[in-house]
Design a protein around this motif. Structure first.
Motif, PDB file in Angstrom:
ATOM      1  N   CYS A 140      26.681  22.702  32.994  1.00 12.33           N
ATOM      2  CA  CYS A 140      27.814  22.658  32.078  1.00 12.33           C
ATOM      3  C   CYS A 140      28.549  23.993  31.962  1.00 12.33           C
ATOM      4  CB  CYS A 140      27.360  22.224  30.686  1.00 12.33           C
ATOM      5  SG  CYS A 140      26.759  20.529  30.604  1.00 12.33           S
ATOM      6  N   GLY A 141      27.780  25.054  31.805  1.00 13.90           N
ATOM      7  CA  GLY A 141      28.397  26.355  31.636  1.00 13.90           C
ATOM      8  C   GLY A 141      28.633  27.092  32.933  1.00 13.90           C
ATOM      9  N   GLY A 142      28.194  26.510  34.039  1.00 12.64           N
ATOM     10  CA  GLY A 142      28.376  27.140  35.342  1.00 12.64           C
ATOM     11  C   GLY A 142      27.281  28.129  35.720  1.00 12.64           C
TER      12      GLY A 142
ATOM     13  N   THR B  72      34.397  15.045  27.339  1.00 15.82           N
ATOM     14  CA  THR B  72      34.379  16.488  27.172  1.00 15.82           C
ATOM     15  C   THR B  72      33.804  17.119  28.434  1.00 15.82           C
ATOM     16  OG1 THR B  72      34.061  16.237  24.802  1.00 15.82           O
ATOM     17  CG2 THR B  72      33.589  18.393  25.754  1.00 15.82           C
ATOM     18  N   PHE B  73      34.640  17.800  29.180  1.00 20.04           N
ATOM     19  CA  PHE B  73      34.248  18.356  30.472  1.00 20.04           C
ATOM     20  C   PHE B  73      33.111  19.338  30.328  1.00 20.04           C
ATOM     21  CE2 PHE B  73      34.742  19.471  34.780  1.00 20.04           C
ATOM     22  CZ  PHE B  73      34.818  20.847  34.914  1.00 20.04           C
ATOM     23  N   SER B  74      33.163  20.164  29.297  1.00 20.00           N
ATOM     24  CA  SER B  74      32.193  21.245  29.164  1.00 20.00           C
ATOM     25  C   SER B  74      30.788  20.749  28.857  1.00 20.00           C
ATOM     26  CB  SER B  74      32.649  22.229  28.086  1.00 20.00           C
ATOM     27  OG  SER B  74      32.771  21.564  26.850  1.00 20.00           O
TER      28      SER B  74
ATOM     29  N   ALA C 209      37.957  25.947  30.733  1.00 21.01           N
ATOM     30  CA  ALA C 209      39.211  26.061  29.985  1.00 21.01           C
ATOM     31  C   ALA C 209      40.294  25.182  30.622  1.00 21.01           C
ATOM     32  CB  ALA C 209      39.669  27.510  29.941  1.00 21.01           C
ATOM     33  N   LYS C 210      40.278  25.094  31.945  1.00 20.72           N
ATOM     34  CA  LYS C 210      41.244  24.264  32.660  1.00 20.72           C
ATOM     35  C   LYS C 210      40.705  22.871  32.929  1.00 20.72           C
ATOM     36  CE  LYS C 210      43.565  28.083  35.038  1.00 20.72           C
ATOM     37  NZ  LYS C 210      43.943  28.654  36.360  1.00 20.72           N
TER      38      LYS C 210
END
Length: 123
Positions: A53-55, A28-30, A75-76
């Motif tokens: 994680c959230g930038g 899971t990237f996020s 999202a991408k």
């Protein structure tokens, strides 16, 4: 199994810009803090930048701050490194890395690594 695939490297002239991308699979990237590292010929791998994680939190090596920008699009599922005002000393193989937490502190250990993408800056 996590795989990271970098792209966007190439041969450019001093002062040019490049944007690297990294696409991870298998995790899971996020939920992963991500980082960029680089290794020049004959030198040790060095930290370039990292992002939570959230930038919301980003970190940069002193020599790249102001020229490089790390970002991510959850999202991408893609990590980016935008590099401006490139110098010959930026020539290196650039690696993206992922870790199993959201802590993006520069000293953090990274578990997963890509194969790297070559960036060559000519003078």
């Amino acid at each position: 199994q996590v795989q990271l695939v970098e792209s966007g490297g190439g041969l450019v002239q001093a002062g040019d810009s490049l944007k690297l991308s990294c696409v991870p699979t298998g995790r899971t990237f996020s939920s992963s803090a991500m980082g960029w590292f680089r290794q020049a010929p004959g030198k040790e791998r060095e930290f370039v930048a990292s992002i939570s994680c959230g930038g919301g939190s980003t970190y940069y090596a002193a020599s790249m701050k102001g020229r490089f920008t790390i970002s991510r699009d959850n999202a991408k599922k893609t990590l980016y490194l935008e590099m401006n005002s490139l110098k010959p000393e930026d020539t290196a193989v650039y690696y993206c890395a992922a870790r199993g937490s959201c802590n993006a502190s520069p000293g953090a250990d990274y578990t997963y690594w890509g194969q790297g993408t070559q960036v060559t800056v000519s003078s």
